[in-house]
Design an enzyme around this catalytic site. Structure first.
Site, PDB file in Angstrom:
ATOM      1  N   HIS A  23      -1.334   8.082  13.755  1.00 38.73           N
ATOM      2  CA  HIS A  23      -2.541   8.374  14.537  1.00 38.73           C
ATOM      3  C   HIS A  23      -3.330   9.510  13.906  1.00 38.73           C
ATOM      4  CE1 HIS A  23      -4.743   7.917  18.369  1.00 38.73           C
ATOM      5  NE2 HIS A  23      -5.052   9.183  18.175  1.00 38.73           N
ATOM      6  N   ASP A  25      -7.519  10.996  14.072  1.00 40.61           N
ATOM      7  CA  ASP A  25      -8.778  10.864  14.812  1.00 40.61           C
ATOM      8  C   ASP A  25     -10.025  11.162  13.984  1.00 40.61           C
ATOM      9  OD1 ASP A  25      -8.524  10.065  17.650  1.00 40.61           O
ATOM     10  OD2 ASP A  25      -7.077  11.697  17.737  1.00 40.61           O
ATOM     11  N   GLU A 134      -7.317   3.338  20.715  1.00 45.54           N
ATOM     12  CA  GLU A 134      -6.623   4.276  21.598  1.00 45.54           C
ATOM     13  C   GLU A 134      -7.143   4.121  23.027  1.00 45.54           C
ATOM     14  OE1 GLU A 134      -5.050   8.874  21.673  1.00 45.54           O
ATOM     15  OE2 GLU A 134      -6.934   8.438  20.653  1.00 45.54           O
ATOM     16  N   HIS A 161      -5.492   5.527  27.812  1.00 41.71           N
ATOM     17  CA  HIS A 161      -5.637   6.889  27.300  1.00 41.71           C
ATOM     18  C   HIS A 161      -5.389   7.824  28.482  1.00 41.71           C
ATOM     19  CE1 HIS A 161      -7.690  10.489  25.512  1.00 41.71           C
ATOM     20  NE2 HIS A 161      -6.856  10.136  24.537  1.00 41.71           N
ATOM     21  N   HIS A 202       0.572   7.749  25.764  1.00 40.57           N
ATOM     22  CA  HIS A 202      -0.407   7.959  26.838  1.00 40.57           C
ATOM     23  C   HIS A 202      -0.108   7.200  28.123  1.00 40.57           C
ATOM     24  CE1 HIS A 202      -3.437  10.607  25.097  1.00 40.57           C
ATOM     25  NE2 HIS A 202      -3.343   9.924  23.970  1.00 40.57           N
ATOM     26  N   HIS A 223       1.874   8.391  18.773  1.00 41.36           N
ATOM     27  CA  HIS A 223       1.867   9.854  18.650  1.00 41.36           C
ATOM     28  C   HIS A 223       2.436  10.465  19.928  1.00 41.36           C
ATOM     29  CE1 HIS A 223      -1.906   8.716  20.494  1.00 41.36           C
ATOM     30  NE2 HIS A 223      -2.338   9.957  20.649  1.00 41.36           N
ATOM     31  N   ASP A 331      -1.601  13.062  14.972  1.00 35.53           N
ATOM     32  CA  ASP A 331      -2.724  13.347  15.876  1.00 35.53           C
ATOM     33  C   ASP A 331      -3.711  14.339  15.267  1.00 35.53           C
ATOM     34  OD1 ASP A 331      -4.242  12.837  18.128  1.00 35.53           O
ATOM     35  OD2 ASP A 331      -3.095  14.147  19.459  1.00 35.53           O
TER      36      ASP A 331
END
Length: 405
Positions: A23, A25, A134, A161, A202, A223, A331
């Protein structure tokens, strides 16, 4: 062959099997910083992206190479607060900008859709670049949209999420379904059928259990950490870890400090409580609240998150689930910083040296860095291949998906 120093063991492992990170971003950074206008964006070095109070990005080609990253799931995240139609559109835009980033950097990145693609890209010295969605809000309650996202290249979807959906409970929102409802279970089935990885980071613990009840292919946690080490609801409880060997799934251990270091999680809760207390004591006096909170900060230093703390999660997952069910999911670019020594994507070798110091063999480290994730994707692909000819799961167009338990 005798094992060398921890540094030599880690280096040999990462040369043979570079990190497959679950993961990152960067895509949402491209939107937040540049409105997805990237024709002049230099991904070779993003240290220059620091501006004012905004810190530099964590990721670029130079630091990914230094971090021995060989494959990357790029997160095409959009906010769970968006109305569904906007979330679907924005997800498409994030897929587009990520593909354009990959295409603009052909010497460093290569789009990967299959396990074979990953191995080929790594063999060529490029970072195999996969897409992960995500949050299930990105499909707008539609299995048809889910299938089209897969066709566009998305190879995993995190079921939720930060917000509970019409069909799945989030770990960090009020539950509505005690896990997944009937449609949510069909989402898992359809993801298995088409070969899209089911990501359980999540989601609530009951949703994790429901997904494992339904899944016929390995799940991932792209993650997450071990809840026994850090009690955050985003982490994985032991009973779920214990089910991974039967499912074949993997926990890709997160680097976000407040999910990694329990003392820091407790500190953050105490600080938030102190801020609430001060606001109740001094209503309408923000300057007084600010001054007293600054005094509290000076008297209560935040604990430091370390590489050793992250290794503790890996130790625990190995103890409960086994070495075949561990990966890495940093992350980066979705958090303020990683642990000390792993502040950005260049720090992964530090973690592997620490693991080697703890007695992990080169073969163990290769499993954690890449080989476990490669197996998981191959097994998901094999299950999907076994379903060739199985009809798609259908729902009437435009009907609500919040029915059923």
């Amino acid at each position: 062959m005798a094992q060398g120093t921890p540094e030599e063991t880690a280096a040999a492992a990462l040369d043979a099997a570079p990190v497959w990170d679950g993961h990152n971003d960067v895509p949402i950074q491209l939107r937040a910083r540049f409105d997805n206008v990237i024709n002049d964006f230099d991904f070779a070095d993003t240290l220059v992206t620091a501006e004012g109070d905004r810190k530099a990005m964590h990721s670029d080609l130079v630091r990914l190479a230094r971090g021995k990253v060989g494959a990357q799931f790029w997160s095409v995240y959009v906010s769970a607060s968006l109305p569904e139609a906007e979330a679907v559109q924005m997800t498409l835009e994030q897929i587009d900008v990520t593909k354009r980033l990959i295409a603009r950097n052909p010497r460093g990145l290569e789009l990967a859709l299959t396990a074979d693609d990953v191995e080929a890209a790594v063999a060529e010295g490029r970072i195999a670049s996969l897409l992960g969605m995500e949050g299930g809000h990105s499909i707008g309650n539609s299995l048809a949209v889910l299938r089209q996202m897969y066709d566009l290249g998305a190879r995993y979807m995190t079921l939720t999420h930060g917000k509970t959906l019409d069909w799945a409970d989030s770990a960090t929102d009020a539950p509505r379904h005690d896990g997944l409802n009937a449609f949510g279970m069909d989402v898992v089935r359809e993801m298995n059928r088409i070969g899209m990885l089911v990501d359980l980071s999540h989601v609530s613990a009951p949703a994790m259990r429901d997904a494992l009840d339904v899944a016929r292919a390995p799940v991932i946690f792209s993650h997450s950490g071990a809840q026994a080490i850090n009690g955050h609801a985003r982490n994985v409880p032991d009973d779920v870890l214990a089910r991974l060997p039967l499912n074949g799934g993997i926990v890709m251990v997160v680097a976000l400090p407040s999910y990694v270091t329990e003392d820091l999680r407790q500190y953050s809760a105490n600080r938030a409580g102190e801020e609430v207390r001060l606001k109740a004591l001094y209503p309408g006096q923000p300057d007084q609240v600010e001054a007293l909170l600054a005094k509290w900060d000076a008297e209560n230093r935040a604990p430091v998150s370390t590489v050793s703390d992250m290794a503790d999660h890996i130790d625990h997952i190995r103890e409960v689930a086994g070495i075949d069910h561990i990966g890495i999911g940093g992350d980066y670019d979705g958090m303020p910083t990683g642990p000390v020594g792993m502040e950005d994507v260049s720090g992964y070798p530090e973690l592997f040296v620490e693991l080697a110091r703890r007695g992990y063999s080169q073969a163990d480290l290769e499993k954690i860095s890449m080989r476990n994730m490669l197996r998981v994707l191959r097994e998901a692909e094999a299950y999907a291949a076994s379903q060739t000819g199985t009809a798609a799961i259908e729902y009437p167009a435009g009907k609500p998906r919040d029915e059923g338990a």
